[in-house]
Design an enzyme around this catalytic site. Structure first.
Site, PDB file in Angstrom:
ATOM      1  N   THR A 204     -29.349 -35.872 -37.907  1.00  0.00           N
ATOM      2  CA  THR A 204     -30.086 -35.533 -36.680  1.00  0.00           C
ATOM      3  C   THR A 204     -30.464 -34.061 -36.609  1.00  0.00           C
ATOM      4  OG1 THR A 204     -28.096 -35.045 -35.395  1.00  0.00           O
ATOM      5  CG2 THR A 204     -28.888 -37.354 -35.391  1.00  0.00           C
TER       6      THR A 204
ATOM      7  N   ARG B 209     -14.858 -32.048 -42.885  1.00  0.00           N
ATOM      8  CA  ARG B 209     -14.181 -32.295 -44.125  1.00  0.00           C
ATOM      9  C   ARG B 209     -15.144 -32.762 -45.194  1.00  0.00           C
ATOM     10  NH1 ARG B 209     -10.141 -35.941 -40.949  1.00  0.00           N
ATOM     11  NH2 ARG B 209      -9.186 -34.313 -39.750  1.00  0.00           N
TER      12      ARG B 209
ATOM     13  N   LYS C  81     -31.506 -36.340 -44.437  1.00  0.00           N
ATOM     14  CA  LYS C  81     -32.199 -37.534 -43.953  1.00  0.00           C
ATOM     15  C   LYS C  81     -33.318 -37.075 -43.020  1.00  0.00           C
ATOM     16  CE  LYS C  81     -28.347 -40.783 -43.488  1.00  0.00           C
ATOM     17  NZ  LYS C  81     -27.679 -41.638 -42.494  1.00  0.00           N
TER      18      LYS C  81
ATOM     19  N   PHE D  64     -26.457 -45.512 -44.133  1.00  0.00           N
ATOM     20  CA  PHE D  64     -25.139 -44.915 -43.983  1.00  0.00           C
ATOM     21  C   PHE D  64     -24.527 -44.819 -45.367  1.00  0.00           C
ATOM     22  CE2 PHE D  64     -20.676 -44.457 -43.005  1.00  0.00           C
ATOM     23  CZ  PHE D  64     -20.722 -43.526 -41.984  1.00  0.00           C
TER      24      PHE D  64
ATOM     25  N   GLU E 275     -23.089 -27.844 -46.122  1.00  0.00           N
ATOM     26  CA  GLU E 275     -22.991 -29.079 -45.343  1.00  0.00           C
ATOM     27  C   GLU E 275     -23.095 -30.282 -46.274  1.00  0.00           C
ATOM     28  OE1 GLU E 275     -22.011 -30.785 -42.897  1.00  0.00           O
ATOM     29  OE2 GLU E 275     -23.202 -30.165 -41.193  1.00  0.00           O
TER      30      GLU E 275
END
Length: 187
Positions: free
Chosen positions: A115, A45, A142, A163, A110
């Site tokens: 990761t 989402r 990141k 975060f 995206e």
């Protein structure tokens, strides 16, 4: 029963910076896919706001250069990897792409690459659908958190290991509607 939820600490990327960078990405994608059909594959989402603004930016770029014609289709895939936490875990496919991706140019849209496991998983899944090409566009990257090699063709912003929430990104389904990207206080 009231629980204290973490609050955004500070704005990392402002609304105007987001808008300007997405306009630039739309222009680049419009140039790269000139006179072709492109399937924008949104990862639900978190990418919804970015996806919508990017699609409009691709169209707007065509208006400023009347020689460009990018025919855009929309498709969505739903994956999960955070499971209401702040660290990604195993990637799971909830809802997948469509058969009409076969022999088409696909651009994965995206919200964030940390990761790299989600992008890797999605590329492997798409390979079974036999697209002509697969590229990746992410709003946020990141690089310090990449655990697997990941090729990203279009990057909005590189961010530090923090975060973040806002502009579609959430913490436990909260903060998606912020018009900017903010660091989240430790939950």
């Amino acid at each position: 029963m009231s629980t204290t939820k973490p609050l955004p600490e500070s704005v990392l990327i402002s609304e105007s910076c987001l808008r300007n960078r997405i306009r630039e990405l739309g222009a680049q994608i419009s140039t790269d896919y000139e006179n072709q059909e492109l399937v924008l594959l949104g990862v639900l989402r978190g990418s919804v706001l970015f996806f919508a603004d990017l699609a409009r930016a691709i169209f707007s770029a065509q208006l400023t250069d009347s020689g460009r014609d990018v025919r855009v289709r929309f498709e969505f895939v739903q994956l999960t990897s955070y499971h209401n936490g702040t660290k990604p875990s195993r990637v799971q496919l909830i809802r997948g792409g469509s058969d009409y991706l076969q022999q088409r140019h696909v651009l994965i849209v995206e919200d964030i690459v940390d990761t790299g496991h989600t992008v890797k998983f999605l590329r492997e899944h798409l390979r079974t659908l036999n697209p002509k090409t697969v590229k990746v566009c992410t709003l946020l990257d990141k690089p310090s958190q990449h655990q697997v090699p990941v090729a990203i063709d279009y990057i909005g912003f590189e961010i530090p290991d923090a975060f973040v929430v806002g502009y579609g990104l959430d913490y436990a389904q909260q903060y998606r509607n912020l018009p900017y990207i903010a660091r989240l206080e430790s939950p």
